[in-house]
Design a protein around this motif. Structure first.
Motif, PDB file in Angstrom:
ATOM      1  N   SER A   1       5.915   9.539   7.963  1.00 17.48           N
ATOM      2  CA  SER A   1       4.881   8.603   8.393  1.00 17.48           C
ATOM      3  C   SER A   1       3.500   9.223   8.250  1.00 17.48           C
ATOM      4  O   SER A   1       3.335  10.422   8.396  1.00 17.48           O
ATOM      5  CB  SER A   1       5.117   8.214   9.848  1.00 17.48           C
ATOM      6  OG  SER A   1       4.000   7.502  10.325  1.00 17.48           O
ATOM      7  N   LYS A   2       2.520   8.381   7.959  1.00 16.20           N
ATOM      8  CA  LYS A   2       1.142   8.855   7.845  1.00 16.20           C
ATOM      9  C   LYS A   2       0.326   8.511   9.081  1.00 16.20           C
ATOM     10  O   LYS A   2      -0.885   8.730   9.114  1.00 16.20           O
ATOM     11  CB  LYS A   2       0.462   8.268   6.602  1.00 16.20           C
ATOM     12  CG  LYS A   2       0.891   8.937   5.296  1.00 16.20           C
ATOM     13  CD  LYS A   2       2.149   8.313   4.756  1.00 16.20           C
ATOM     14  CE  LYS A   2       2.808   9.192   3.699  1.00 16.20           C
ATOM     15  NZ  LYS A   2       4.098   8.601   3.288  1.00 16.20           N
TER      16      LYS A   2
ATOM     17  N   LYS B   1      -4.833  -1.197  10.923  1.00 16.21           N
ATOM     18  CA  LYS B   1      -4.509  -2.514  11.486  1.00 16.21           C
ATOM     19  C   LYS B   1      -5.224  -3.672  10.806  1.00 16.21           C
ATOM     20  O   LYS B   1      -6.104  -4.302  11.360  1.00 16.21           O
ATOM     21  CB  LYS B   1      -4.819  -2.518  12.991  1.00 16.21           C
ATOM     22  CG  LYS B   1      -4.100  -1.408  13.744  1.00 16.21           C
ATOM     23  CD  LYS B   1      -2.602  -1.458  13.509  1.00 16.21           C
ATOM     24  CE  LYS B   1      -1.910  -0.237  14.096  1.00 16.21           C
ATOM     25  NZ  LYS B   1      -0.522  -0.100  13.635  1.00 16.21           N
TER      26      LYS B   1
ATOM     27  N   ASP C   1      -2.891   5.239  -3.135  1.00 18.46           N
ATOM     28  CA  ASP C   1      -3.879   6.308  -2.905  1.00 18.46           C
ATOM     29  C   ASP C   1      -3.211   7.684  -2.945  1.00 18.46           C
ATOM     30  O   ASP C   1      -3.727   8.648  -2.389  1.00 18.46           O
ATOM     31  CB  ASP C   1      -4.548   6.139  -1.530  1.00 18.46           C
ATOM     32  CG  ASP C   1      -5.353   4.859  -1.415  1.00 18.46           C
ATOM     33  OD1 ASP C   1      -5.778   4.332  -2.451  1.00 18.46           O
ATOM     34  OD2 ASP C   1      -5.555   4.379  -0.280  1.00 18.46           O
TER      35      ASP C   1
ATOM     36  N   ARG D   1       5.103   7.409  20.761  1.00 14.66           N
ATOM     37  CA  ARG D   1       4.597   6.472  19.762  1.00 14.66           C
ATOM     38  C   ARG D   1       4.888   5.033  20.199  1.00 14.66           C
ATOM     39  O   ARG D   1       4.051   4.146  20.085  1.00 14.66           O
ATOM     40  CB  ARG D   1       5.260   6.793  18.414  1.00 14.66           C
ATOM     41  CG  ARG D   1       4.920   5.862  17.277  1.00 14.66           C
ATOM     42  CD  ARG D   1       3.636   6.230  16.556  1.00 14.66           C
ATOM     43  NE  ARG D   1       3.076   5.086  15.875  1.00 14.66           N
ATOM     44  CZ  ARG D   1       3.348   4.759  14.614  1.00 14.66           C
ATOM     45  NH1 ARG D   1       4.131   5.514  13.889  1.00 14.66           N
ATOM     46  NH2 ARG D   1       2.822   3.677  14.075  1.00 14.66           N
TER      47      ARG D   1
ATOM     48  N   ASP E   1       4.984  -2.503   4.014  1.00 12.74           N
ATOM     49  CA  ASP E   1       4.961  -1.061   3.788  1.00 12.74           C
ATOM     50  C   ASP E   1       5.863  -0.672   2.620  1.00 12.74           C
ATOM     51  O   ASP E   1       6.787  -1.403   2.266  1.00 12.74           O
ATOM     52  CB  ASP E   1       5.451  -0.313   5.036  1.00 12.74           C
ATOM     53  CG  ASP E   1       4.464  -0.416   6.183  1.00 12.74           C
ATOM     54  OD1 ASP E   1       3.371  -0.962   5.969  1.00 12.74           O
ATOM     55  OD2 ASP E   1       4.805   0.053   7.287  1.00 12.74           O
ATOM     56  N   GLY E   2       5.624   0.505   2.090  1.00  9.35           N
ATOM     57  CA  GLY E   2       6.380   0.975   0.945  1.00  9.35           C
ATOM     58  C   GLY E   2       7.532   1.887   1.289  1.00  9.35           C
ATOM     59  O   GLY E   2       8.108   2.525   0.416  1.00  9.35           O
ATOM     60  N   ASP E   3       7.889   1.988   2.577  1.00 11.37           N
ATOM     61  CA  ASP E   3       8.914   2.961   2.959  1.00 11.37           C
ATOM     62  C   ASP E   3      10.200   2.291   3.435  1.00 11.37           C
ATOM     63  O   ASP E   3      11.058   2.939   4.036  1.00 11.37           O
ATOM     64  CB  ASP E   3       8.379   3.892   4.049  1.00 11.37           C
ATOM     65  CG  ASP E   3       7.884   3.129   5.263  1.00 11.37           C
ATOM     66  OD1 ASP E   3       8.016   1.884   5.274  1.00 11.37           O
ATOM     67  OD2 ASP E   3       7.370   3.769   6.197  1.00 11.37           O
TER      68      ASP E   3
ATOM     69  N   GLN F   1      10.699   0.329   5.850  1.00 21.17           N
ATOM     70  CA  GLN F   1      10.826  -0.003   7.277  1.00 21.17           C
ATOM     71  C   GLN F   1      10.684  -1.512   7.458  1.00 21.17           C
ATOM     72  O   GLN F   1      11.041  -2.058   8.492  1.00 21.17           O
ATOM     73  CB  GLN F   1       9.770   0.747   8.101  1.00 21.17           C
ATOM     74  CG  GLN F   1      10.104   2.230   8.231  1.00 21.17           C
ATOM     75  CD  GLN F   1       9.201   2.949   9.218  1.00 21.17           C
ATOM     76  OE1 GLN F   1       8.040   3.191   8.923  1.00 21.17           O
ATOM     77  NE2 GLN F   1       9.730   3.296  10.370  1.00 21.17           N
TER      78      GLN F   1
ATOM     79  N   MET G   1      -0.125  -5.612  15.612  1.00 19.91           N
ATOM     80  CA  MET G   1      -0.101  -4.274  15.023  1.00 19.91           C
ATOM     81  C   MET G   1       0.847  -4.185  13.835  1.00 19.91           C
ATOM     82  O   MET G   1       0.935  -3.141  13.200  1.00 19.91           O
ATOM     83  CB  MET G   1       0.372  -3.243  16.055  1.00 19.91           C
ATOM     84  CG  MET G   1      -0.348  -3.282  17.355  1.00 19.91           C
ATOM     85  SD  MET G   1      -2.042  -2.854  17.108  1.00 19.91           S
ATOM     86  CE  MET G   1      -2.699  -3.464  18.629  1.00 19.91           C
TER      87      MET G   1
ATOM     88  N   PHE H   1       1.039   5.615  -0.007  1.00 20.97           N
ATOM     89  CA  PHE H   1       0.477   6.953   0.029  1.00 20.97           C
ATOM     90  C   PHE H   1       1.645   7.927   0.005  1.00 20.97           C
ATOM     91  O   PHE H   1       2.362   8.053   0.999  1.00 20.97           O
ATOM     92  CB  PHE H   1      -0.392   7.141   1.281  1.00 20.97           C
ATOM     93  CG  PHE H   1      -1.071   8.478   1.327  1.00 20.97           C
ATOM     94  CD1 PHE H   1      -2.237   8.691   0.605  1.00 20.97           C
ATOM     95  CD2 PHE H   1      -0.525   9.519   2.055  1.00 20.97           C
ATOM     96  CE1 PHE H   1      -2.864   9.931   0.619  1.00 20.97           C
ATOM     97  CE2 PHE H   1      -1.146  10.764   2.070  1.00 20.97           C
ATOM     98  CZ  PHE H   1      -2.311  10.972   1.359  1.00 20.97           C
TER      99      PHE H   1
ATOM    100  N   GLU I   1       4.756   7.901  -1.621  1.00 15.92           N
ATOM    101  CA  GLU I   1       6.029   7.230  -1.322  1.00 15.92           C
ATOM    102  C   GLU I   1       6.974   7.259  -2.519  1.00 15.92           C
ATOM    103  O   GLU I   1       7.884   6.428  -2.617  1.00 15.92           O
ATOM    104  CB  GLU I   1       5.789   5.761  -0.925  1.00 15.92           C
ATOM    105  CG  GLU I   1       4.896   5.529   0.271  1.00 15.92           C
ATOM    106  CD  GLU I   1       5.555   5.891   1.606  1.00 15.92           C
ATOM    107  OE1 GLU I   1       6.723   6.360   1.597  1.00 15.92           O
ATOM    108  OE2 GLU I   1       4.896   5.722   2.645  1.00 15.92           O
TER     109      GLU I   1
ATOM    110  N   ARG J   1      12.580   4.772   8.357  1.00 14.24           N
ATOM    111  CA  ARG J   1      12.001   5.137   7.078  1.00 14.24           C
ATOM    112  C   ARG J   1      13.106   5.499   6.089  1.00 14.24           C
ATOM    113  O   ARG J   1      14.046   6.205   6.448  1.00 14.24           O
ATOM    114  CB  ARG J   1      11.104   6.345   7.288  1.00 14.24           C
ATOM    115  CG  ARG J   1       9.825   6.237   6.578  1.00 14.24           C
ATOM    116  CD  ARG J   1       8.930   7.399   6.927  1.00 14.24           C
ATOM    117  NE  ARG J   1       7.571   6.931   6.660  1.00 14.24           N
ATOM    118  CZ  ARG J   1       7.055   6.871   5.444  1.00 14.24           C
ATOM    119  NH1 ARG J   1       7.755   7.272   4.399  1.00 14.24           N
ATOM    120  NH2 ARG J   1       5.841   6.400   5.264  1.00 14.24           N
TER     121      ARG J   1
ATOM    122  N   PRO K   1       0.853  -1.192   0.000  1.00 11.63           N
ATOM    123  CA  PRO K   1       0.000   0.000   0.000  1.00 11.63           C
ATOM    124  C   PRO K   1       0.882   1.231   0.000  1.00 11.63           C
ATOM    125  O   PRO K   1       1.881   1.286   0.720  1.00 11.63           O
ATOM    126  CB  PRO K   1      -0.754  -0.121   1.329  1.00 11.63           C
ATOM    127  CG  PRO K   1       0.149  -0.916   2.211  1.00 11.63           C
ATOM    128  CD  PRO K   1       0.964  -1.821   1.322  1.00 11.63           C
TER     129      PRO K   1
END
Ligand code: GDD
Ligand code: MN
Length: 383
Positions: free
Chosen positions: A211-212, A183, A39, A135, A91-93, A95, A161, A10, A12, A206, A8
């Motif tokens: 981060s979103k 999640k 997106d 966080r 994730d696309g970053d 991480q 998570m 957003f 990136e 990252r 996914p």
């Protein structure tokens, strides 16, 4: 297609080329594809198309103009658009290290599991890359509470998570999932009876961009838990509330017979602690009674905790009221809430702690009758 890697995205764009390159290298020699579910409002789609033109494996772009369900909705869209036996969600970053993908797949095949979770919370894993103390604290608290709500479904999952996991496509009923927020793994595990194994991983920094995750995502997470009917927390709270009413009734009755109010309060407390324990045993944790502890041990642990919690809470109330200007009723409300959450976590994660099973164990988060965790599905629905 053997493996579909679902990413996914957003905004990136700067991470895409490196991500595609590393996934490609990690999956060399397999039939694999990468599916971006995007997106973005920036030029990420263009970056994906450029990377796709250069890539050795198929790279697909699903761009959504109406991004329903946010990150979870994107992942669900990706799962629905694939036909491979295994899907990997990441994730696309960067991480999530792409180099771990073959390890996830090998664990799933070797241990005949449906879901392989890349966990930050088992030995060898770490959430070092999670930025900021607050966080990390929120993430840990949410993890502990969520595992307490779904003790059997999450019996073998230390990190519900995480956004990095592999799933055997046929084991999940996509129609059962209600995507919202961040999640999606929790949604999958809470609503499907799947076998879970874990592989440790280090949540990295990252690569580029920001981060979103934000406060709004936190609220969505609470809504998600509510839609999952809070798992066992609902029954636990209902019985607790009945206990409070019972407590007052006993006190009133004893006082009507002339018993001194403090003695009446102590008797009422002891009686409600024991009846609450019996009701929780019968309705909330009945399926976890055989996990090893003797009933007298459970009663002693429960009674001991409740007694200590009441004493400590009363003492804290006195401290707060004497040293701050917080009104006593407000202080008591806050302390009662905190005490309630701790009591729930303690009972679910200590008194009735389920043992980890081998990959053959299915978690069935269900109780009979009015407290059944129906929203979390059952065996019949999932398979
Ligand atoms: N398609 C789509 N739509 N992708 C999104 C959206 C969205 O609305 N929001 C975020 N993403 C993508 C990001 O582009 C990134 O690839 C991935 O989802 C994770 O988002 P981050 O903004 O990097 O989240 P994070 O690093 O704070 O959160 C990560 O850690 C959590 C655990 O602490 C994610 O892995 C979460 O999935 C994970 O739960
Ligand atoms: Mn991230």
């Amino acid at each position: 297609m053997d493996v579909s890697v679902i990413v996914p995205t957003f905004n990136e764009a700067p991470n895409v080329p490196e991500l595609v390159r590393r996934i490609e290298t990690a999956l060399e020699g397999r039939t694999a594809e990468i599916v971006f579910v995007d997106d973005s409002t920036d030029d990420t789609p263009a970056a994906i198309l450029r990377a796709a033109a250069r890539a050795q494996i198929p790279v697909r772009l699903i761009h959504r103009d109406h991004p329903a369900g946010g990150l979870s909705g994107a992942v669900l869209g990706g799962l629905a658009a694939t036909v491979g036996e295994w899907c990997v969600v990441m994730d696309g970053d960067l991480q999530h290290p792409p180099e771990l993908i073959p390890v996830l797949l090998a664990s799933g095949v070797d241990q005949v599991a449906d879901v392989v979770v890349a966990s930050r919370h088992i030995s060898g894993g770490s959430s070092a890359g999670l930025s900021g103390f607050v966080r990390r604290l929120v993430s840990s608290a949410a993890t502990v509470l969520t595992r307490a709500m779904f003790p059997t479904r999450l019996r073998n999952c230390t990190d519900p998570m995480t956004g990095f996991f592999a799933v055997r496509r046929s084991s999940v009923d996509l129609g059962s999932l209600r995507p919202r927020g961040f999640k999606i793994l929790l949604e999958i595990l809470a609503r499907n009876a799947v076998t879970v194994v874990e592989v440790p991983f280090v949540f990295g920094e990252r690569h580029a961009g920001e981060s979103k995750a934000d406060f709004r995502q936190g609220l969505r997470f609470v809504t998600q838990l509510a839609t999952l009917r809070f798992g066992r927390l609902s029954g636990f709270a209902l019985i607790g509330a009945l206990g409070a009413v019972g407590n007052l009734a006993i006190m009133a009755l004893l006082q009507a017979f002339g018993v001194w109010y403090l003695l009446a309060a102590i008797i009422a407390a002891v009686v409600t602690m024991v009846t609450n324990f019996l009701l929780q045993e019968r309705f909330v944790f009945h399926d976890l009674r055989e996990e090893g502890r003797h009933v007298w041990t459970r009663l002693a642990q429960s009674f001991g905790f409740n007694g200590a919690e009441t004493t400590l809470r009363t003492y804290l109330l006195w401290v707060v009221v004497s040293v701050t200007s917080i009104p006593s009723v407000a202080a008591q409300a806050a302390l009662l809430t905190a005490g309630f959450v701790l009591r729930f976590v303690y009972h679910s994660r200590v008194v009735y702690r389920p043992k980890r099973t081998s990959s053959a164990g299915y978690g069935v988060e269900a109780a009979p009758g009015f407290l059944a965790d129906r929203s979390a599905g059952n065996d019949a629905r999932a398979r």
